[in-house]
Design a protein around this motif. Structure first.
Motif, PDB file in Angstrom:
ATOM      1  N   GLY A 175       0.818  -1.216   0.000  1.00 38.61           N
ATOM      2  CA  GLY A 175       0.000   0.000   0.000  1.00 38.61           C
ATOM      3  C   GLY A 175       0.850   1.263   0.000  1.00 38.61           C
ATOM      4  O   GLY A 175       0.381   2.357   0.270  1.00 38.61           O
ATOM      5  N   PHE A 176       2.115   1.098  -0.290  1.00 36.73           N
ATOM      6  CA  PHE A 176       3.045   2.232  -0.331  1.00 36.73           C
ATOM      7  C   PHE A 176       4.211   1.826  -1.226  1.00 36.73           C
ATOM      8  O   PHE A 176       4.623   0.678  -1.179  1.00 36.73           O
ATOM      9  N   PRO A 177       4.781   2.686  -2.028  1.00 33.65           N
ATOM     10  CA  PRO A 177       4.346   4.062  -2.305  1.00 33.65           C
ATOM     11  C   PRO A 177       3.107   4.102  -3.210  1.00 33.65           C
ATOM     12  O   PRO A 177       2.950   3.261  -4.077  1.00 33.65           O
ATOM     13  N   ARG A 178       2.249   5.098  -2.951  1.00 26.11           N
ATOM     14  CA  ARG A 178       1.011   5.235  -3.726  1.00 26.11           C
ATOM     15  C   ARG A 178       1.141   6.251  -4.855  1.00 26.11           C
ATOM     16  O   ARG A 178       0.278   6.331  -5.709  1.00 26.11           O
ATOM     17  N   THR A 179       2.176   7.086  -4.781  1.00 23.28           N
ATOM     18  CA  THR A 179       2.363   8.110  -5.812  1.00 23.28           C
ATOM     19  C   THR A 179       3.833   8.125  -6.218  1.00 23.28           C
ATOM     20  O   THR A 179       4.695   7.631  -5.470  1.00 23.28           O
ATOM     21  N   THR A 180       4.114   8.730  -7.372  1.00 18.98           N
ATOM     22  CA  THR A 180       5.508   8.803  -7.837  1.00 18.98           C
ATOM     23  C   THR A 180       6.357   9.593  -6.847  1.00 18.98           C
ATOM     24  O   THR A 180       7.510   9.240  -6.586  1.00 18.98           O
ATOM     25  N   ALA A 181       5.780  10.655  -6.265  1.00 21.27           N
ATOM     26  CA  ALA A 181       6.531  11.465  -5.286  1.00 21.27           C
ATOM     27  C   ALA A 181       6.938  10.604  -4.091  1.00 21.27           C
ATOM     28  O   ALA A 181       8.066  10.685  -3.589  1.00 21.27           O
ATOM     29  N   GLN A 182       6.015   9.731  -3.647  1.00 20.44           N
ATOM     30  CA  GLN A 182       6.346   8.837  -2.524  1.00 20.44           C
ATOM     31  C   GLN A 182       7.432   7.838  -2.935  1.00 20.44           C
ATOM     32  O   GLN A 182       8.310   7.515  -2.138  1.00 20.44           O
ATOM     33  N   ALA A 183       7.367   7.361  -4.174  1.00 21.07           N
ATOM     34  CA  ALA A 183       8.373   6.396  -4.654  1.00 21.07           C
ATOM     35  C   ALA A 183       9.758   7.045  -4.665  1.00 21.07           C
ATOM     36  O   ALA A 183      10.754   6.438  -4.247  1.00 21.07           O
ATOM     37  N   GLU A 184       9.817   8.290  -5.131  1.00 18.59           N
ATOM     38  CA  GLU A 184      11.118   8.994  -5.174  1.00 18.59           C
ATOM     39  C   GLU A 184      11.653   9.211  -3.760  1.00 18.59           C
ATOM     40  O   GLU A 184      12.845   9.027  -3.493  1.00 18.59           O
ATOM     41  N   ALA A 185      10.751   9.587  -2.851  1.00 21.95           N
ATOM     42  CA  ALA A 185      11.164   9.815  -1.456  1.00 21.95           C
ATOM     43  C   ALA A 185      11.630   8.509  -0.816  1.00 21.95           C
ATOM     44  O   ALA A 185      12.621   8.479  -0.071  1.00 21.95           O
ATOM     45  N   LEU A 186      10.930   7.414  -1.127  1.00 19.19           N
ATOM     46  CA  LEU A 186      11.319   6.110  -0.578  1.00 19.19           C
ATOM     47  C   LEU A 186      12.708   5.710  -1.084  1.00 19.19           C
ATOM     48  O   LEU A 186      13.545   5.244  -0.308  1.00 19.19           O
ATOM     49  N   ASP A 187      12.952   5.892  -2.372  1.00 18.73           N
ATOM     50  CA  ASP A 187      14.279   5.559  -2.927  1.00 18.73           C
ATOM     51  C   ASP A 187      15.378   6.313  -2.184  1.00 18.73           C
ATOM     52  O   ASP A 187      16.427   5.752  -1.861  1.00 18.73           O
ATOM     53  N   ARG A 191     -15.561   0.962  -8.117  1.00 18.43           N
ATOM     54  CA  ARG A 191     -15.061   1.475  -9.412  1.00 18.43           C
ATOM     55  C   ARG A 191     -14.283   2.769  -9.210  1.00 18.43           C
ATOM     56  O   ARG A 191     -13.263   2.998  -9.849  1.00 18.43           O
ATOM     57  N   LYS A 192     -14.760   3.615  -8.293  1.00 13.64           N
ATOM     58  CA  LYS A 192     -14.047   4.866  -7.975  1.00 13.64           C
ATOM     59  C   LYS A 192     -12.652   4.560  -7.424  1.00 13.64           C
ATOM     60  O   LYS A 192     -11.674   5.195  -7.805  1.00 13.64           O
ATOM     61  N   ARG A 193     -12.591   3.597  -6.510  1.00 11.56           N
ATOM     62  CA  ARG A 193     -11.292   3.225  -5.921  1.00 11.56           C
ATOM     63  C   ARG A 193     -10.323   2.763  -7.001  1.00 11.56           C
ATOM     64  O   ARG A 193      -9.140   3.075  -6.959  1.00 11.56           O
ATOM     65  N   LEU A 194     -10.851   1.996  -7.945  1.00  9.93           N
ATOM     66  CA  LEU A 194      -9.987   1.496  -9.024  1.00  9.93           C
ATOM     67  C   LEU A 194      -9.525   2.644  -9.919  1.00  9.93           C
ATOM     68  O   LEU A 194      -8.390   2.658 -10.385  1.00  9.93           O
ATOM     69  N   GLU A 195     -10.421   3.620 -10.131  1.00 10.71           N
ATOM     70  CA  GLU A 195     -10.027   4.805 -10.934  1.00 10.71           C
ATOM     71  C   GLU A 195      -8.875   5.528 -10.262  1.00 10.71           C
ATOM     72  O   GLU A 195      -7.897   5.922 -10.896  1.00 10.71           O
ATOM     73  N   VAL A 196      -9.001   5.742  -8.940  1.00  5.18           N
ATOM     74  CA  VAL A 196      -7.948   6.434  -8.179  1.00  5.18           C
ATOM     75  C   VAL A 196      -6.642   5.636  -8.269  1.00  5.18           C
ATOM     76  O   VAL A 196      -5.568   6.190  -8.476  1.00  5.18           O
ATOM     77  N   TYR A 197      -6.768   4.315  -8.141  1.00  2.07           N
ATOM     78  CA  TYR A 197      -5.589   3.440  -8.229  1.00  2.07           C
ATOM     79  C   TYR A 197      -4.901   3.622  -9.581  1.00  2.07           C
ATOM     80  O   TYR A 197      -3.685   3.821  -9.653  1.00  2.07           O
ATOM     81  N   HIS A 198      -5.683   3.576 -10.670  1.00  2.00           N
ATOM     82  CA  HIS A 198      -5.083   3.699 -12.007  1.00  2.00           C
ATOM     83  C   HIS A 198      -4.472   5.084 -12.213  1.00  2.00           C
ATOM     84  O   HIS A 198      -3.405   5.212 -12.800  1.00  2.00           O
ATOM     85  N   ARG A 199      -5.137   6.105 -11.672  1.00  2.00           N
ATOM     86  CA  ARG A 199      -4.649   7.473 -11.888  1.00  2.00           C
ATOM     87  C   ARG A 199      -3.369   7.752 -11.098  1.00  2.00           C
ATOM     88  O   ARG A 199      -2.407   8.300 -11.627  1.00  2.00           O
ATOM     89  N   ASP A 200      -3.378   7.371  -9.800  1.00  2.00           N
ATOM     90  CA  ASP A 200      -2.280   7.794  -8.929  1.00  2.00           C
ATOM     91  C   ASP A 200      -1.193   6.743  -8.742  1.00  2.00           C
ATOM     92  O   ASP A 200      -0.022   7.067  -8.623  1.00  2.00           O
ATOM     93  N   THR A 201      -1.613   5.477  -8.688  1.00  2.00           N
ATOM     94  CA  THR A 201      -0.668   4.450  -8.257  1.00  2.00           C
ATOM     95  C   THR A 201       0.022   3.761  -9.419  1.00  2.00           C
ATOM     96  O   THR A 201       1.192   3.393  -9.315  1.00  2.00           O
ATOM     97  N   VAL A 202      -0.669   3.602 -10.542  1.00  2.00           N
ATOM     98  CA  VAL A 202      -0.031   2.938 -11.689  1.00  2.00           C
ATOM     99  C   VAL A 202       1.256   3.660 -12.130  1.00  2.00           C
ATOM    100  O   VAL A 202       2.236   3.003 -12.475  1.00  2.00           O
ATOM    101  N   HIS A 238       7.660   4.368 -12.697  1.00  2.00           N
ATOM    102  CA  HIS A 238       8.882   4.859 -12.039  1.00  2.00           C
ATOM    103  C   HIS A 238       9.878   3.706 -11.847  1.00  2.00           C
ATOM    104  O   HIS A 238      11.065   3.840 -12.142  1.00  2.00           O
ATOM    105  N   TYR A 239       9.383   2.554 -11.367  1.00  2.00           N
ATOM    106  CA  TYR A 239      10.287   1.422 -11.101  1.00  2.00           C
ATOM    107  C   TYR A 239      10.617   0.637 -12.366  1.00  2.00           C
ATOM    108  O   TYR A 239      11.619  -0.067 -12.405  1.00  2.00           O
ATOM    109  N   ARG A 240       9.759   0.765 -13.385  1.00  2.00           N
ATOM    110  CA  ARG A 240      10.085   0.110 -14.664  1.00  2.00           C
ATOM    111  C   ARG A 240      11.368   0.693 -15.238  1.00  2.00           C
ATOM    112  O   ARG A 240      12.172  -0.016 -15.825  1.00  2.00           O
TER     113      ARG A 240
END
Length: 200
Positions: free
Chosen positions: A86-98, A144-155, A160-162
């Motif tokens: 459940g983390f990182p959820r956003t690219t900014a969080q991924a960069e901070a985690l790295d 469906r809303k949760r999945l939209e948020v997931y695709h928008r923010d988390t995908v 980033h890691y690819r």
């Protein structure tokens, strides 16, 4: 130390698989939801700050979440590795985690992304509502809303890691043991690669 991000939309089976992986590889489970609940229960300054934000129905900002992850890393110095769920959820969080991990002289070993068709996810979540007692789980529109948020923010986190060649996509449909076997195979491949690099 070998660190894993387990990735997938709500209902993809992350919870089930992360428990099995933690047991098999002796990892420390870092779930931002659990950390948040524990910080709030212990009334830490971070927890109180987060509670105020959550009570307004808002998302906890990145810097608060990163602060919590940072203190969790400090608390568990000698572990085999961390499993981030459940983390990182956003690219900014991924960069901070790295950045955080590199300060601790480690990095993400692999990002395991569970792929499940959307209709299957909705069916699983609505089904889960029958046993979880969470009324929001039963509402297909909310799901469906949760999945939209997931695709928008988390995908984008996977993107980033690819770029670092760390993402492995696996089908999250089938028997639990079969999926677990595939996850384990990928983890062991990456662990071996990491060992070779450390020995060079």
């Amino acid at each position: 130390m070998f660190n894993i991000i387990l990735f997938g939309p709500p209902g993809s089976g992350k919870g089930t698989q992360s428990e099995k992986l933690i047991e098999k590889y002796g990892l420390k489970h870092l779930s931002t939801g659990d950390i948040l609940r524990s910080e709030i229960a212990n009334q830490t300054p971070l927890g109180m700050e987060a509670k105020k934000i959550m009570d307004k129905g808002q998302l906890v900002p990145d810097e608060v979440v990163i602060g919590m992850i940072s203190s969790a890393l400090d608390k568990h110095k000698g572990v085999n590795g961390f499993l981030f769920d459940g983390f990182p959820r956003t690219t900014a969080q991924a960069e901070a985690l790295d950045k955080l991990l590199s300060l601790n002289r480690t990095s993400i070993g692999v990002v395991l992304a569970l792929q499940v068709p959307e209709e299957e996810l909705i069916a699983r979540l609505v089904n889960r509502a029958k046993t979880s007692g969470r009324s929001d789980d039963a509402d297909e529109n909310i799901q469906r809303k949760r999945l939209e948020v997931y695709h928008r923010d988390t995908v984008p986190v996977a993107t980033h890691y690819r770029k670092q060649d760390k993402v492995v996509e696996l089908k999250g449909v089938g028997a639990i043991e079969e999926i677990f076997g595939k996850l384990s195979t990928e983890i062991e491949k990456r662990m071996e690669m990491q060992r070779q690099m450390e020995n060079e």
